[in-house]
Design a protein around this motif. Structure first.
Motif, PDB file in Angstrom:
ATOM      1  N   LEU A  80      23.203  27.665 -60.416  1.00 36.96           N
ATOM      2  CA  LEU A  80      23.083  27.690 -61.873  1.00 36.96           C
ATOM      3  C   LEU A  80      22.833  29.088 -62.420  1.00 36.96           C
ATOM      4  O   LEU A  80      22.346  29.250 -63.539  1.00 36.96           O
ATOM      5  N   ALA A  96      21.462  20.143 -65.886  1.00 43.03           N
ATOM      6  CA  ALA A  96      22.739  20.557 -65.294  1.00 43.03           C
ATOM      7  C   ALA A  96      23.217  19.522 -64.291  1.00 43.03           C
ATOM      8  O   ALA A  96      22.464  19.118 -63.396  1.00 43.03           O
ATOM      9  N   CYS A 126      28.799  22.176 -63.491  1.00 41.85           N
ATOM     10  CA  CYS A 126      29.404  23.299 -62.769  1.00 41.85           C
ATOM     11  C   CYS A 126      29.927  22.823 -61.422  1.00 41.85           C
ATOM     12  O   CYS A 126      29.646  21.704 -60.990  1.00 41.85           O
ATOM     13  N   GLY A 139      28.772  27.228 -58.253  1.00 38.78           N
ATOM     14  CA  GLY A 139      28.505  27.893 -59.515  1.00 38.78           C
ATOM     15  C   GLY A 139      29.542  28.890 -59.972  1.00 38.78           C
ATOM     16  O   GLY A 139      29.241  29.767 -60.780  1.00 38.78           O
ATOM     17  N   HIS A 163      31.616  26.863 -64.904  1.00 34.71           N
ATOM     18  CA  HIS A 163      30.545  26.118 -65.554  1.00 34.71           C
ATOM     19  C   HIS A 163      30.852  26.013 -67.046  1.00 34.71           C
ATOM     20  O   HIS A 163      31.285  26.978 -67.664  1.00 34.71           O
ATOM     21  N   TRP A 200      28.870  24.352 -70.593  1.00 32.34           N
ATOM     22  CA  TRP A 200      27.678  23.666 -71.077  1.00 32.34           C
ATOM     23  C   TRP A 200      27.626  23.637 -72.597  1.00 32.34           C
ATOM     24  O   TRP A 200      28.226  24.469 -73.279  1.00 32.34           O
ATOM     25  N   ARG A 202      35.382  21.094 -65.370  1.00 27.66           N
ATOM     26  CA  ARG A 202      33.926  21.228 -65.451  1.00 27.66           C
ATOM     27  C   ARG A 202      33.397  20.972 -66.866  1.00 27.66           C
ATOM     28  O   ARG A 202      32.238  21.257 -67.156  1.00 27.66           O
TER      29      ARG A 202
END
Length: 272
Positions: free
Chosen positions: A23, A116, A157, A161, A164, A166, A195
């Protein structure tokens, strides 16, 4: 309903897959855009919600946030009791672990909730209610001081990583969507579609804003192909700059250089 049933954590157990540094892209973005809110808070608490089978992400979050807000405390919250028991030996000053779920069992209102790879297993129709529940737990905005309140960061993700996406939400609801990638591994921006968080992943179809955004991003990436001679970073920055002409990109070159771009949620929100 019995007291025991009432106290039961809200949510379901995730697969728990995690890896060190998974992350890092999300963490460095949080530190950059939310560090000031953490520094000004009287008691800056950050929650790593659903950290998984190992506590690495919570340990890393503490280090990265304390680099910009030294008083920050991190609480790792997991719905699987065995995972909490396994994490307790990693507790230290500023880092604790608790059994719980979407009710977020920490005192007061946290300045940050990071979730996450948690909602990936839920149905799309469940996302809005979870968002509302988590946003209601955030520290409120304070117009007198200019504080925007707490931040919920929810996204997905890949296993190591590299890619990703968000959504960032405040107490009032969703604000932005961020796409972040290791540029050297990117063939085209729409590779990030796999993702997309649960609220958007099933909306990557013609007629939906997120599909149009990724289509335009691929076109800008193709037009920026001559810049590949100077490296993938220069090509990305040129493509994002062109994309920003027609899409409400909220960040600038300092973030683009990191392989990121952030867009207002309203521009990508699902229709209907």
């Amino acid at each position: 309903m019995t007291a025991r049933a009432t106290a039961r954590p809200v949510g379901t157990v995730t697969r728990g897959t995690t890896n060190p540094n998974r992350l890092r892209r999300m963490d460095r973005w949080i530190a950059a855009v939310h560090g000031a809110e953490l520094r000004r808070a009287a008691d800056p608490v950050a929650v790593d919600l659903g950290y998984g089978a190992a506590p690495w992400t919570a340990v890393e979050l503490l280090g990265r946030l304390r680099a910009v807000a030294p008083r920050t405390r991190v609480v790792g919250v997991e719905i699987e009791p065995a995972r909490v028991a396994a994490a307790v030996p990693y507790e230290r000053e500023g880092l604790t672990f608790r059994h719980g779920g979407f009710e977020v069992p920490v005192p007061g209102r946290p300045q940050l909730i990071r979730a996450a790879n948690v909602l990936r297993q839920y149905d799309e129709g469940e996302v809005a209610a979870v968002w509302r529940r988590l946003c209601a737990r955030l520290a409120p905005a304070d117009p007198a001081t200019g504080a925007r309140g707490g931040l919920l960061v929810e996204g997905t993700c890949d296993e190591i990583g590299r890619r990703h996406v968000w959504v960032a939400l405040g107490p009032e609801g969703p604000r932005t969507v961020t796409f972040a990638t290791r540029l050297a591994s990117l063939d085209r921006p729409s590779d990030l579609a796999e993702r997309l968080p649960k609220a958007l992943i099933h909306r990557n179809v013609p007629g939906e804003p997120v599909h149009a955004f990724l289509r335009d991003f691929d076109r800008a990436w193709a037009a920026a192909a001559p810049y590949a001679a100077y490296g993938a970073r220069q090509r990305w920055m040129r493509a994002v700059g062109d994309l920003a002409v027609d899409w409400p990109v909220t960040d600038g070159p300092a973030r683009w250089r990191q392989g990121e771009v952030t867009v207002r949620w309203a521009a990508l929100a699902p229709r209907g």
